[in-house]
Write a protein that holds these residues in place. Structure first.
Motif, PDB file in Angstrom:
ATOM      1  N   CYS A  23       0.854  -1.189   0.000  1.00  0.00           N
ATOM      2  CA  CYS A  23       0.000   0.000   0.000  1.00  0.00           C
ATOM      3  C   CYS A  23       0.889   1.237   0.000  1.00  0.00           C
ATOM      4  CB  CYS A  23      -0.903   0.019   1.231  1.00  0.00           C
ATOM      5  SG  CYS A  23      -2.033  -1.373   1.289  1.00  0.00           S
ATOM      6  N   TYR A  24       0.503   2.239  -0.760  1.00  0.00           N
ATOM      7  CA  TYR A  24       1.293   3.470  -0.844  1.00  0.00           C
ATOM      8  C   TYR A  24       0.632   4.570  -0.034  1.00  0.00           C
ATOM      9  CZ  TYR A  24       3.997   1.184  -4.408  1.00  0.00           C
ATOM     10  OH  TYR A  24       4.821   0.316  -5.070  1.00  0.00           O
ATOM     11  N   VAL A  25       1.422   5.204   0.814  1.00  0.00           N
ATOM     12  CA  VAL A  25       0.943   6.293   1.656  1.00  0.00           C
ATOM     13  C   VAL A  25       1.852   7.492   1.450  1.00  0.00           C
ATOM     14  CG1 VAL A  25       0.529   7.060   4.030  1.00  0.00           C
ATOM     15  CG2 VAL A  25       0.015   4.700   3.382  1.00  0.00           C
ATOM     16  N   ILE A  76       4.129   0.499   1.856  1.00  0.00           N
ATOM     17  CA  ILE A  76       4.051  -0.229   3.127  1.00  0.00           C
ATOM     18  C   ILE A  76       3.439  -1.595   2.866  1.00  0.00           C
ATOM     19  CG2 ILE A  76       3.049  -0.246   5.442  1.00  0.00           C
ATOM     20  CD1 ILE A  76       2.991   2.839   5.249  1.00  0.00           C
ATOM     21  N   ARG A  77       4.141  -2.622   3.278  1.00  0.00           N
ATOM     22  CA  ARG A  77       3.632  -3.985   3.108  1.00  0.00           C
ATOM     23  C   ARG A  77       2.459  -4.210   4.060  1.00  0.00           C
ATOM     24  NH1 ARG A  77       6.354  -7.436   0.046  1.00  0.00           N
ATOM     25  NH2 ARG A  77       5.342  -9.173   1.092  1.00  0.00           N
ATOM     26  N   ALA A  78       1.361  -4.666   3.503  1.00  0.00           N
ATOM     27  CA  ALA A  78       0.163  -4.902   4.313  1.00  0.00           C
ATOM     28  C   ALA A  78      -0.071  -6.391   4.527  1.00  0.00           C
ATOM     29  CB  ALA A  78      -1.045  -4.264   3.641  1.00  0.00           C
ATOM     30  N   ASP A  79       0.974  -7.199   4.355  1.00  0.00           N
ATOM     31  CA  ASP A  79       0.799  -8.637   4.529  1.00  0.00           C
ATOM     32  C   ASP A  79       0.599  -9.025   5.991  1.00  0.00           C
ATOM     33  OD1 ASP A  79       3.398  -7.951   5.120  1.00  0.00           O
ATOM     34  OD2 ASP A  79       4.312  -9.573   3.986  1.00  0.00           O
ATOM     35  N   VAL A  83      -3.617  -2.065   9.539  1.00  0.00           N
ATOM     36  CA  VAL A  83      -3.667  -1.046  10.586  1.00  0.00           C
ATOM     37  C   VAL A  83      -2.336  -1.003  11.345  1.00  0.00           C
ATOM     38  CG1 VAL A  83      -4.888  -0.267  12.648  1.00  0.00           C
ATOM     39  CG2 VAL A  83      -6.155  -1.332  10.776  1.00  0.00           C
ATOM     40  N   TYR A  84      -1.792   0.207  11.449  1.00  0.00           N
ATOM     41  CA  TYR A  84      -0.524   0.430  12.139  1.00  0.00           C
ATOM     42  C   TYR A  84      -0.651   1.641  13.056  1.00  0.00           C
ATOM     43  CZ  TYR A  84       1.845  -2.557   8.707  1.00  0.00           C
ATOM     44  OH  TYR A  84       2.251  -3.601   7.945  1.00  0.00           O
ATOM     45  N   CYS A 104      -4.334   0.675   4.122  1.00  0.00           N
ATOM     46  CA  CYS A 104      -5.045   0.146   2.963  1.00  0.00           C
ATOM     47  C   CYS A 104      -6.112   1.108   2.451  1.00  0.00           C
ATOM     48  CB  CYS A 104      -5.690  -1.198   3.296  1.00  0.00           C
ATOM     49  SG  CYS A 104      -4.498  -2.489   3.682  1.00  0.00           S
ATOM     50  N   HIS A 105      -6.659   1.934   3.337  1.00  0.00           N
ATOM     51  CA  HIS A 105      -7.758   2.814   2.943  1.00  0.00           C
ATOM     52  C   HIS A 105      -7.432   4.301   3.037  1.00  0.00           C
ATOM     53  CE1 HIS A 105      -9.852  -1.015   3.881  1.00  0.00           C
ATOM     54  NE2 HIS A 105     -10.441  -0.703   2.747  1.00  0.00           N
ATOM     55  N   THR A 106      -6.378   4.662   3.741  1.00  0.00           N
ATOM     56  CA  THR A 106      -5.982   6.062   3.870  1.00  0.00           C
ATOM     57  C   THR A 106      -4.640   6.214   3.174  1.00  0.00           C
ATOM     58  OG1 THR A 106      -7.066   6.111   6.018  1.00  0.00           O
ATOM     59  CG2 THR A 106      -5.630   7.957   5.475  1.00  0.00           C
TER      60      THR A 106
END
Length: 122
Positions: A23-25, A76-79, A83-84, A104-106
């Motif tokens: 996921c890209y933030v 950011i790896r979401a595997d 939520v962090y 994943c959503h923001t």
């Protein structure tokens, strides 16, 4: 022929899993104080891992204090989940702790705006 379909199916499945797990933030520091570090942890745990800020863009630069100004996009790896907790450390002001940030959503964290909202709520 069956082996070709099997290999093709495995290749497609591995590519789709990789695409979903990253996921890209955008971390956007629109304030006057430079950011010296950003770290991520599993919510409620103390397993902080630093985020490498490469390619600071849109007028971003490394300040005299050694911190970052501007904007940096981070993959950011979401595997291990979406939520962090996010810890943002500044050169001159207190650190900012953002709890339960959903990567994943923001897709953007406006650091100065979030810091001000946290201090108004306190």
């Amino acid at each position: 022929m069956r082996n070709t379909w099997l290999v093709l199916g495995l290749l497609m499945a591995s590519q789709s899993v990789e695409a979903v797990s990253l996921c890209y933030v955008d971390f956007i520091n629109e304030g006057e104080d430079s950011v010296v570090a950003i770290s991520l942890a599993t919510p409620g745990r103390n397993d902080w891992k630093p985020v490498t800020l490469r390619g600071v863009v849109n007028g971003g630069y490394v300040s005299v204090d050694g911190g970052y100004m501007g904007r940096a996009m981070v993959g950011i790896r979401a595997d291990r989940g979406c939520v962090y907790d996010v810890l943002v450390e500044f050169a001159r002001q207190n650190a900012l702790l953002v709890k339960a940030f959903d990567v994943c959503h923001t897709h953007a964290l406006y650091i100065e705006r979030t810091w001000q909202q946290a201090h108004l709520a306190a």
